[in-house]
Structures are given as structure tokens and as C-alpha cells.
Design a protein around this motif. Structure first.
Motif, short mmCIF file in Angstrom:
data_model
loop_
_atom_site.label_atom_id
_atom_site.label_comp_id
_atom_site.label_asym_id
_atom_site.label_seq_id
_atom_site.Cartn_x
_atom_site.Cartn_y
_atom_site.Cartn_z
N ASN A 157 6.70 10.00 -3.86
CA ASN A 157 7.81 10.34 -4.77
C ASN A 157 8.86 9.24 -4.87
O ASN A 157 9.88 9.41 -5.51
N ARG A 158 8.60 8.11 -4.24
CA ARG A 158 9.51 6.95 -4.28
C ARG A 158 10.93 7.33 -3.83
O ARG A 158 11.93 6.83 -4.37
N ASP A 159 11.01 8.20 -2.87
CA ASP A 159 12.32 8.61 -2.35
C ASP A 159 12.89 7.47 -1.49
O ASP A 159 12.28 7.09 -0.49
N PRO A 160 14.04 6.91 -1.86
CA PRO A 160 14.59 5.78 -1.08
C PRO A 160 14.84 6.12 0.38
O PRO A 160 14.64 5.28 1.26
N GLU A 161 15.28 7.34 0.64
CA GLU A 161 15.56 7.71 2.03
C GLU A 161 14.27 7.75 2.85
O GLU A 161 14.24 7.29 4.00
N ALA A 162 13.21 8.29 2.26
CA ALA A 162 11.93 8.34 2.98
C ALA A 162 11.35 6.94 3.16
O ALA A 162 10.79 6.62 4.23
N ILE A 163 11.50 6.10 2.15
CA ILE A 163 10.99 4.72 2.27
C ILE A 163 11.76 3.93 3.32
O ILE A 163 11.21 3.12 4.05
N ASP A 191 0.82 -1.20 0.00
CA ASP A 191 0.00 0.00 0.00
C ASP A 191 0.86 1.27 0.00
O ASP A 191 1.62 1.50 0.96
N PRO A 192 0.75 2.10 -1.04
CA PRO A 192 1.55 3.35 -1.04
C PRO A 192 1.17 4.29 0.09
O PRO A 192 2.01 5.07 0.55
N ALA A 193 -0.06 4.19 0.56
CA ALA A 193 -0.48 5.10 1.63
C ALA A 193 0.28 4.84 2.92
O ALA A 193 0.38 5.72 3.78
N LYS A 194 0.82 3.67 3.09
CA LYS A 194 1.57 3.34 4.31
C LYS A 194 3.09 3.33 4.07
O LYS A 194 3.85 3.65 4.97
N LEU A 195 3.51 2.97 2.86
CA LEU A 195 4.94 2.80 2.61
C LEU A 195 5.58 4.01 1.94
O LEU A 195 6.79 4.19 2.06
N ARG A 253 12.85 -5.10 3.76
CA ARG A 253 14.10 -5.18 2.99
C ARG A 253 13.81 -5.35 1.49
O ARG A 253 14.52 -4.80 0.64
N TYR A 254 12.74 -6.08 1.18
CA TYR A 254 12.38 -6.27 -0.24
C TYR A 254 11.96 -4.95 -0.87
O TYR A 254 12.37 -4.64 -2.00
N VAL A 255 11.19 -4.16 -0.15
CA VAL A 255 10.73 -2.89 -0.69
C VAL A 255 11.88 -1.90 -0.80
O VAL A 255 11.99 -1.16 -1.80
N ILE A 256 12.74 -1.84 0.20
CA ILE A 256 13.88 -0.91 0.16
C ILE A 256 14.81 -1.25 -1.01
O ILE A 256 15.35 -0.35 -1.67
N ALA A 257 14.97 -2.54 -1.30
CA ALA A 257 15.83 -2.94 -2.42
C ALA A 257 15.26 -2.52 -3.76
O ALA A 257 16.01 -2.24 -4.71
#
Length: 451
Positions: A87-93, A78-82, A142-146
Motif C-alpha cells: 500500500n506504499r504506506d510511508p510509516e510501514a516503509i 523488491d516490493p516483497a521485501k520493502l 533513505r532513498y526509498v523513504i524519500a
């Protein structure tokens, strides 16, 4: 005395001294030999039974570690939570904690149960989600951050079931024990059976056991041997690089070039004594010299490799000297006779012929070092390490663990699942040791020469 009486006496004497006549003394020797053979057979039978019992105990407790229970779910990321900013910013994710991932898994399980028409009376959604390991949100994170681009997709995951659910299918947990266990309830076990019948919960080969790092006491199902295997590999590489040239060079000098005097005899006696020194003494030496004096980091493969090198050197020197002695003197004499120097006769003729014995002794020494635990405990390799060491040479100084120390570490924990893990690690360690000994046997058979 007549001729007849003399002939009779000679016949009596010859019968009493005949080797074909079994007298009392011979019967006693035969009886002693038979008793010795019987005791030898009994000793061999007891040894085989003890070995079979040991292997049966290890295999019965440890083979289940190679299978693990998983829950297969389609999780909507869910983008609303992740990714609330979108903006798909890796640091924010990366700042999103596992607490935001747990509801996604819970919803995926609830949807899967609703789709299959599964419901257990007295068990709510939160209780049902406890069937899944606490490690699952971390793996999902970890899967999402990758790959942040997967946010917004529905992805199928094989999530680890909790240790109690996994133990239920390995006969560690029963309905009766679940009534007294605060970590699992009979309703959760009933739900696990329903999920298994629906094909959502399965038990399959546990590859993560070889690749995953260690886990905390509350997540035994997530613990693996990855860091320990890599740490042991780094240590064995250091031992091989240091002990083989040093041991072979020392052996060649002592056997071929050193003068025979009291000083040489003193060195040889000390090498033989060092081979019999308890391994924990080398651990104390490594703690005092490499960590306290030199300042090398604790729990690092470089310290473990140096300590194991000191412990392995006497074994390699003794085996190498025995291999050099086994080369016939005629080889040396023939080389010297055609004009070769002493060094040429050793390095061009004697050393190649002794190489099978040298390699055999080296591999056996490495196998012995691979199974050592006591010296590694003293230099701090029992620490809890989850991060993989970097590639060499930087990785030699990173914290790591080792296979025998990991076995010791797991046996100290209270959860029965760690006992299974420890037995599985022993099986892996035995496989490595057997493989190294087989390599030594093959090398000896392949390159052995008879004169």
C-alpha cells in the motif's frame, strides 16, 4: 718644520680619514652586515622549506580524500521485501530496516558479475558483497523513504566501496597486507580489479566529502565534512554579528571620546593582554559561564560562537583603533571647523576612511577564530554528530561540529582511512583561511587611501 713636511703630514691625515678608505673597523662592520644578511637568507630558506614540506605532507596525504571508489549497480527494489503490504504506506516503509536492503544489493552485484562473466575462485556471494560499504544499505533505505513510489523499479546507484577497497586504489592496501587483514582478502582485491576492468567499479570525485556527515569507525569511506562546515558557518555568523559592532563601538569610544585617565589606561592594557591570552582559557570561561551557569546546550554553535566572540573582540578592537589612529587629524579638524559635532566628524568622516582597516582586522580575526580548536574541545563540540542542525535561529542551539574539531576527531581514530580524511579536512580548512585572508588583502588594496 718646512712647508714640504707639513704638506706631507696633511696628506697622510686626509688619506687616513677619507670615507673612501676602507679601514679595519669598516671591514668588520661590513663583515657583520654580510653575516647578518646570510643568516637572514638562511632563516627565510629554512622557513620556506618547512612550509613546502608541511604543504607537501598535507597534500600527499589528503588529496586522495577528494576521490572515492564507487560500485555502480542496477538494484531492483523488491516490493516483497520493502513493502510487503503493497500500500506504499510511508510509516510501514520506514520501519523496514537496512537488513532488508542488504540482500537487494548483494543480488544486484551477483547479477552484474554474472552478466560480465566475472567469478573469483574461493569467493562466494557474501564475500563479494563485502566489497560494498556497510553504509550502502542505509543510503538505499533513505532513498526509498524519500520517494516510496520507486519501489518495484530497477534503479542505478553509485554505491560506496568499502574502505579497504578504496584504500587498495590509493596504495593504502596491498595484496600482502590483505593476507593479514580480516576486513579484506586477496580474492576480494582480485574481484575489485575485475569489476574495475568491467567498468562496474570506478574512482571519481568525492562530492560526499563536502556534504555527508561524519560516520562511525567502521565506515570511514562514508564520513564527510557536511555537519562540520555548517557548524563552522553558524559560529562564524555569530562571531561576525556580535564582535564587529561591539568591537567597533568600543574602539570608537576609547579612541575618540574616552577621557585619558588611569581607568582608560587600565582598560587598554587589559584589552592588549586579552589578545595574548591562550585560547583554551576562553574555552574554560565558556564552559563555566555559558554551559554551567547560563545552561546553554553543549556542542551547540551558539556556545562556540560566544566563546570565539570573546576571543576575537580584542583583535578587532586593536585593529580598529589602529585604523582610526591612521586617519589624519586634519580630517577631524576640518569637519569640526565647518561646524560638525564631534560625533558627526567621527561617523561621517573618520569612520568611513578607517573602514578598510576595520574590515581587514575583522576578517583576520574571523580567520583566526575559524582555525581555533582548543576552546571548542572544552565546550563539547568534539561529540559525534550525524544530524544536520536546523536553519537559524533554531540551528544555533542544535548539536554540531566544527572543521578544526573534526580534524582532531579523525586523527584520534585507528583506521588509516581517517588519516586521509583528516588531511583532506585540513586542506579544506586552509582553503577557507587563505580565501578569507585574500579577501582582507583585496579590501585593503581596493579601499586604501594615502595621505
Amino acid at each position: 718644520m718646512t712647508d714640504v713636511s707639513v704638506s706631507a703630514n696633511r696628506e697622510t691625515v686626509s688619506r687616513s680619514k677619507s670615507i673612501l678608505t676602507v679601514d679595519a673597523r669598516t671591514r668588520r662592520r661590513h663583515a657583520a652586515e654580510a653575516r647578518f644578511r646570510l643568516m637572514g637568507k638562511i632563516a627565510v630558506a629554512i622557513s620556506i622549506l618547512a612550509l613546502v614540506g608541511l604543504l607537501a605532507s598535507i597534500l600527499s596525504n589528503g588529496l586522495s580524500a577528494f576521490r572515492q571508489t564507487y560500485v555502480t549497480l542496477d538494484v531492483y527494489l523488491d516490493p516483497a521485501k520493502l513493502d510487503k503490504q503493497g500500500n506504499r504506506d510511508p510509516e510501514a516503509i520506514a520501519k523496514v530496516t537496512t537488513f532488508s536492503y542488504a540482500p537487494l544489493i548483494q543480488k544486484a552485484l551477483t547479477d552484474a558479475m554474472a552478466a560480465k562473466g566475472i567469478s573469483i575462485e574461493g569467493l562466494n556471494a557474501k564475500g563479494a558483497s563485502e566489497l560494498i560499504s556497510k553504509e550502502a544499505p542505509a543510503n538505499l533505505r533513505r532513498y526509498v523513504i524519500a520517494d516510496p513510489s520507486v519501489i518495484g523499479d530497477t534503479v542505478s546507484f553509485d554505491l560506496l566501496a568499502s574502505g579497504r577497497i578504496d584504500g587498495y586504489y590509493k596504495d593504502r592496501v596491498t595484496m600482502e597486507s590483505a593476507q593479514l587483514d580480516r576486513n579484506v582478502s586477496p580474492e576480494q582485491l582480485m574481484l575489485a580489479d575485475e569489476l574495475r576492468q568491467a567498468g562496474i567499479l570506478t574512482t571519481k570525485f568525492n562530492w560526499d566529502f563536502f556534504t555527508a556527515p561524519d560516520a562511525s569507525d567502521t565506515r570511514p569511506e562514508a564520513s564527510g565534512l557536511g555537519v562540520a562546515i555548517l557548524g563552522s558557518a553558524y559560529m562564524m555568523l555569530i562571531v561576525l554579528v556580535l564582535s564587529l559592532p561591539l568591537g567597533v563601538a568600543a574602539s570608537i569610544y576609547l579612541e575618540e571620546f574616552a577621557p585619558q585617565n588611569r581607568f582608560t589606561d587600565l582598560i587598554e592594557v587589559n584589552i592588549a593582554n586579552l589578545a595574548a591570552v591562550p585560547s583554551i582559557v576562553f574555552g574554560i570561561l565558556g564552559l563555566a559561564v555559558f554551559i554551567n551557569f547560563v545552561g546553554l546546550p553543549q556542542s551547540a554553535p551558539i556556545v562556540g560562537g560566544l566563546v570565539l566572540t570573546l576571543m576575537t573582540l580584542p583583535t578587532i578592537i586593536i585593529a580598529t583603533r589602529a585604523a582610526l589612529k591612521a586617519v589624519p587629524p586634519s580630517i577631524r579638524d576640518a569637519a569640526l571647523g565647518v561646524g560638525a559635532s564631534k560625533m558627526q566628524s567621527v561617523f561621517h568622516h573618520v569612520l568611513p576612511l578607517a573602514m578598510p582597516g576595520i574590515l581587514t582586522g575583522t576578517i583576520i580575526g574571523l580567520a583566526q577564530a575559524l582555525g581555533e580548536t582548543a576552546p571548542l574541545l572544552l565546550i563539547g563540540m568534539v561529540a559525534f554528530v550525524r544530524e544536520y542542525p536546523a536553519a537559524p535561529p533554531e540551528g544555533f542551539f542544535d548539536p554540531a561540529s566544527a572543521l578544526p574539531v573534526q580534524v582532531y576527531n579523525w586523527t584520534q581514530r585507528g583506521d588509516p582511512a581517517f588519516v586521509e580524511r583528516a588531511s583532506g579536512a585540513i586542506i579544506v580548512l586552509l582553503v577557507f583561511l587563505v580565501a578569507m585572508n585574500l579577501i582582507a588583502i583585496i579590501l585593503r588594496r581596493r579601499f586604501e587611501r594615502r595621505w
